[in-house]
Design a protein around this motif. Structure first.
Motif, PDB file in Angstrom:
ATOM      1  N   GLU A  61      -7.272   3.771   9.818  1.00 22.37           N
ATOM      2  CA  GLU A  61      -7.819   2.577  10.375  1.00 22.37           C
ATOM      3  C   GLU A  61      -8.786   2.121   9.571  1.00 22.37           C
ATOM      4  O   GLU A  61      -9.336   0.856   9.796  1.00 22.37           O
ATOM      5  CB  GLU A  61      -8.792   2.708  11.769  1.00 22.37           C
ATOM      6  N   SER A  62      -8.941   2.382   8.282  1.00 26.05           N
ATOM      7  CA  SER A  62     -10.044   1.931   7.234  1.00 26.05           C
ATOM      8  C   SER A  62      -9.248   1.544   6.089  1.00 26.05           C
ATOM      9  O   SER A  62      -8.726   0.658   5.734  1.00 26.05           O
ATOM     10  CB  SER A  62     -10.916   2.834   7.201  1.00 26.05           C
ATOM     11  N   LEU A  63      -9.025   2.586   5.331  1.00 30.20           N
ATOM     12  CA  LEU A  63      -8.496   2.606   3.950  1.00 30.20           C
ATOM     13  C   LEU A  63      -6.910   2.619   3.761  1.00 30.20           C
ATOM     14  O   LEU A  63      -6.291   1.898   2.827  1.00 30.20           O
ATOM     15  CB  LEU A  63      -8.902   3.931   3.099  1.00 30.20           C
ATOM     16  N   ARG A  64      -6.411   2.820   4.699  1.00 29.71           N
ATOM     17  CA  ARG A  64      -4.702   3.014   4.743  1.00 29.71           C
ATOM     18  C   ARG A  64      -4.054   1.377   4.512  1.00 29.71           C
ATOM     19  O   ARG A  64      -3.403   1.292   3.378  1.00 29.71           O
ATOM     20  CB  ARG A  64      -4.268   3.306   5.836  1.00 29.71           C
ATOM     21  N   TYR A  65      -4.594   0.338   5.035  1.00 25.78           N
ATOM     22  CA  TYR A  65      -4.183  -1.073   4.679  1.00 25.78           C
ATOM     23  C   TYR A  65      -4.292  -1.374   3.458  1.00 25.78           C
ATOM     24  O   TYR A  65      -3.619  -2.132   2.924  1.00 25.78           O
ATOM     25  CB  TYR A  65      -4.819  -2.043   5.734  1.00 25.78           C
ATOM     26  N   SER A  66      -5.536  -1.145   2.870  1.00 22.50           N
ATOM     27  CA  SER A  66      -5.934  -1.644   1.485  1.00 22.50           C
ATOM     28  C   SER A  66      -4.881  -0.685   0.619  1.00 22.50           C
ATOM     29  O   SER A  66      -4.319  -1.293  -0.502  1.00 22.50           O
ATOM     30  CB  SER A  66      -7.201  -1.259   0.926  1.00 22.50           C
ATOM     31  N   LEU A  67      -4.746   0.618   0.644  1.00 26.06           N
ATOM     32  CA  LEU A  67      -4.043   1.465  -0.041  1.00 26.06           C
ATOM     33  C   LEU A  67      -2.334   0.941  -0.129  1.00 26.06           C
ATOM     34  O   LEU A  67      -1.594   0.582  -1.341  1.00 26.06           O
ATOM     35  CB  LEU A  67      -3.778   2.709   0.210  1.00 26.06           C
ATOM     36  N   GLN A  68      -1.989   0.316   1.176  1.00 22.04           N
ATOM     37  CA  GLN A  68      -0.654  -0.099   1.254  1.00 22.04           C
ATOM     38  C   GLN A  68      -0.422  -1.238   0.721  1.00 22.04           C
ATOM     39  O   GLN A  68       0.548  -1.864   0.003  1.00 22.04           O
ATOM     40  CB  GLN A  68      -0.236  -0.040   2.710  1.00 22.04           C
ATOM     41  N   GLY A  69      -1.435  -2.144   0.614  1.00 25.12           N
ATOM     42  CA  GLY A  69      -1.427  -3.553  -0.121  1.00 25.12           C
ATOM     43  C   GLY A  69      -1.315  -3.290  -1.267  1.00 25.12           C
ATOM     44  O   GLY A  69      -0.568  -3.936  -2.218  1.00 25.12           O
ATOM     45  N   MET A  70      -2.295  -2.323  -2.114  1.00 25.32           N
ATOM     46  CA  MET A  70      -2.191  -2.083  -3.452  1.00 25.32           C
ATOM     47  C   MET A  70      -0.750  -1.482  -3.928  1.00 25.32           C
ATOM     48  O   MET A  70      -0.174  -1.795  -4.861  1.00 25.32           O
ATOM     49  CB  MET A  70      -3.009  -1.275  -3.945  1.00 25.32           C
ATOM     50  N   ALA A  71      -0.134  -0.539  -3.069  1.00 19.95           N
ATOM     51  CA  ALA A  71       1.030  -0.048  -3.575  1.00 19.95           C
ATOM     52  C   ALA A  71       2.144  -1.073  -3.448  1.00 19.95           C
ATOM     53  O   ALA A  71       2.916  -1.138  -4.267  1.00 19.95           O
ATOM     54  CB  ALA A  71       1.441   1.019  -2.303  1.00 19.95           C
ATOM     55  N   LEU A  72       2.095  -1.845  -2.633  1.00 17.95           N
ATOM     56  CA  LEU A  72       3.131  -3.037  -2.298  1.00 17.95           C
ATOM     57  C   LEU A  72       3.097  -3.989  -3.702  1.00 17.95           C
ATOM     58  O   LEU A  72       3.948  -4.677  -4.169  1.00 17.95           O
ATOM     59  CB  LEU A  72       3.193  -3.718  -1.141  1.00 17.95           C
ATOM     60  N   PHE A  73       1.894  -4.206  -4.067  1.00 16.72           N
ATOM     61  CA  PHE A  73       1.570  -5.102  -5.255  1.00 16.72           C
ATOM     62  C   PHE A  73       2.311  -4.338  -6.530  1.00 16.72           C
ATOM     63  O   PHE A  73       2.652  -5.123  -7.210  1.00 16.72           O
ATOM     64  CB  PHE A  73       0.025  -5.142  -5.455  1.00 16.72           C
ATOM     65  N   LEU A  74       2.033  -3.012  -6.343  1.00 22.30           N
ATOM     66  CA  LEU A  74       2.769  -2.424  -7.677  1.00 22.30           C
ATOM     67  C   LEU A  74       4.064  -2.329  -7.582  1.00 22.30           C
ATOM     68  O   LEU A  74       4.795  -2.271  -8.833  1.00 22.30           O
ATOM     69  CB  LEU A  74       2.044  -1.227  -7.835  1.00 22.30           C
ATOM     70  N   MET A  75       4.922  -2.238  -6.396  1.00 20.96           N
ATOM     71  CA  MET A  75       6.115  -1.875  -6.157  1.00 20.96           C
ATOM     72  C   MET A  75       6.980  -3.194  -6.332  1.00 20.96           C
ATOM     73  O   MET A  75       8.227  -3.325  -6.408  1.00 20.96           O
ATOM     74  CB  MET A  75       6.301  -1.189  -4.934  1.00 20.96           C
ATOM     75  N   PHE A  76       6.474  -4.204  -5.760  1.00 19.96           N
ATOM     76  CA  PHE A  76       7.236  -5.444  -5.286  1.00 19.96           C
ATOM     77  C   PHE A  76       8.139  -6.074  -6.408  1.00 19.96           C
ATOM     78  O   PHE A  76       9.216  -5.990  -6.076  1.00 19.96           O
ATOM     79  CB  PHE A  76       6.364  -6.624  -4.801  1.00 19.96           C
ATOM     80  N   ALA A  77       7.411  -6.125  -7.763  1.00 17.80           N
ATOM     81  CA  ALA A  77       8.264  -6.525  -8.692  1.00 17.80           C
ATOM     82  C   ALA A  77       9.529  -6.098  -8.828  1.00 17.80           C
ATOM     83  O   ALA A  77      10.680  -6.730  -9.147  1.00 17.80           O
ATOM     84  CB  ALA A  77       7.345  -6.841 -10.038  1.00 17.80           C
ATOM     85  N   THR A  78       9.294  -4.679  -9.006  1.00 11.61           N
ATOM     86  CA  THR A  78      10.635  -3.725  -9.332  1.00 11.61           C
ATOM     87  C   THR A  78      11.792  -3.919  -8.250  1.00 11.61           C
ATOM     88  O   THR A  78      12.753  -4.024  -8.380  1.00 11.61           O
ATOM     89  CB  THR A  78      10.147  -2.341  -9.421  1.00 11.61           C
ATOM     90  N   LEU A  79      11.179  -3.812  -7.144  1.00 11.84           N
ATOM     91  CA  LEU A  79      11.931  -3.891  -5.906  1.00 11.84           C
ATOM     92  C   LEU A  79      12.755  -5.373  -5.987  1.00 11.84           C
ATOM     93  O   LEU A  79      14.098  -5.410  -5.517  1.00 11.84           O
ATOM     94  CB  LEU A  79      11.379  -3.780  -4.443  1.00 11.84           C
ATOM     95  N   VAL A  80      12.104  -6.406  -6.060  1.00 14.30           N
ATOM     96  CA  VAL A  80      12.628  -7.823  -5.942  1.00 14.30           C
ATOM     97  C   VAL A  80      13.415  -8.393  -7.089  1.00 14.30           C
ATOM     98  O   VAL A  80      14.339  -9.026  -6.974  1.00 14.30           O
ATOM     99  CB  VAL A  80      11.602  -8.648  -5.245  1.00 14.30           C
ATOM    100  N   PHE A  81      12.672  -8.316  -8.065  1.00 17.11           N
ATOM    101  CA  PHE A  81      13.009  -9.061  -9.257  1.00 17.11           C
ATOM    102  C   PHE A  81      13.783  -8.262 -10.245  1.00 17.11           C
ATOM    103  O   PHE A  81      14.262  -8.860 -11.362  1.00 17.11           O
ATOM    104  CB  PHE A  81      11.781  -9.904  -9.876  1.00 17.11           C
ATOM    105  N   SER A  82      13.946  -6.840 -10.308  1.00 13.55           N
ATOM    106  CA  SER A  82      14.532  -6.136 -11.291  1.00 13.55           C
ATOM    107  C   SER A  82      16.035  -5.744 -10.779  1.00 13.55           C
ATOM    108  O   SER A  82      16.332  -5.670  -9.780  1.00 13.55           O
ATOM    109  CB  SER A  82      14.054  -5.021 -11.580  1.00 13.55           C
TER     110      SER A  82
END
Length: 349
Positions: free
Chosen positions: A250-271
């Protein structure tokens, strides 16, 4: 084909399909193995990314953004399908004997369904209260009541814009941490952190941040679009899912998931890779395109099927829920969403 369709990234629709699949299977009884909350987080991230990308394009082309047009587009995008969904929901609730009050549709259309759900009670008992699913729409609308004006202040200064985003992200993490560790989950209403705007809107802001980096700092974005960046994000995502401590979740999880998506998104969508090919597979893209209506209707259908088929096996109920959720969503997308979005574009042109 319209310019709207030509500029639509199919992989984004595919990622929406993955998101709605997580939500669907979690609600359909597989929440112990499928992270439905992550599906909503991905929806938020995609929303922030796309809208910021469109705003930056408009800013670069016209030297500003038309806030009135922005809200008209959202009105035609969201409200017609939502109107029909609410009408269908309250009709079915009445048919099975559920009591509902006019405050509940008001909570939906005035976009306070999330706080209404936290501090009051959606009344449905015989079938699961279908209108409660609109909590995430309230989070998004609260964010977009503010964001266009924030955008206009900072759009001309991307470095300050990024700095402001990072500060807000840290402040929201600090606020969640205070609620969890300072006040304590036992002293907070159920779902206070999970569904409230002040504790969840940062998931949208991570998407905003990536969009700004992609458009204003393409070299930095290219460094994110690597397997190393993707792998780092994947590890962070797995950690966010593996740690089951409720205070962490309920505290850190949402921030970690936001950072993870920030790092993964380009490879998933644009590569070009196996992940991207799957996301661009036409059946997956189609599910993504009906995902808004599917998000609305699946919860209603789950409740109705549970009411009318209480003795059916899990597999039979899952199949019935899938078929009727798809049918209602397809009809809503084809005859409501598409038509009213076209009407809105014609009006604005």
């Amino acid at each position: 084909m319209s310019s709207h369709s030509q500029h639509r990234l199919q992989a984004l629709d595919g990622l929406r399909a993955v998101s709605i699949a997580m939500v669907f299977f979690s609600h359909a009884g597989f929440g112990h193995i499928v992270p439905g909350g992550l599906g909503v987080t991905i929806f938020f991230f995609i929303s922030g990314f796309i809208i910021t990308k469109l705003m930056l394009s408009e800013w670069d082309t016209k030297g500003g953004i038309n806030v009135r047009h922005f809200y008209v587009r959202r009105l035609f995008r969201l409200t017609p399908a939502l109107l029909l969904f609410v009408a269908v929901s309250v009709t079915l609730m009445s048919l099975v004997g559920d009591v509902w009050t006019w405050t509940e549709p008001a909570a939906v259309f005035l976009y306070f369904a999330n706080y209404y759900g936290i501090y009051s009670t959606f009344s449905g008992e015989l079938i699961k209260q279908p209108l409660a699913i609109t909590w995430s729409l309230a989070v998004e609308e609260h964010f977009y009541f503010v964001f266009p004006f924030l955008f206009m202040i900072f759009a001309g200064a991307p470095r300050r814009f990024l700095s402001a985003i990072v500060i807000i992200l840290l402040m929201m993490l600090a606020w969640r941490s205070y609620l969890v560790y300072g006040i304590g989950l036992d002293h907070l209403p159920h779902y206070r952190i999970y569904t409230a705007t002040d504790t969840r809107a940062d998931s949208i802001l991570y998407g905003v941040c990536l969009s700004l980096v992609m458009v204003r700092y393409p070299q930095l974005f290219a460094r994110l679009n690597t397997w190393r960046g993707f792998a780092t994000g994947a590890v962070i995502m797995l950690i966010s899912l593996a740690i089951r401590d409720e205070n962490f979740r309920e505290s850190l999880r949402y921030s970690l998931q936001g950072m993870a998506l920030f790092l993964m998104f380009a490879t998933l969508v644009f590569s070009r890779n196996y992940f991207n090919s799957f996301l661009e597979w036409p059946p997956v893209v189609y599910v993504g395109r009906i995902s808004y209506s599917l998000y609305l209707y699946h919860w209603l259908v789950i409740g109705v099927v549970a009411w009318y088929m209480p003795e059916a096996s899990t597999l039979i109920r899952l199949l019935v829920v899938a078929v009727f959720s798809w049918l209602l969503s397809h009809l809503s997308y084809r005859y409501i969403e598409q038509r009213f979005q076209a009407m809105g574009r014609k009006l604005l042109s």
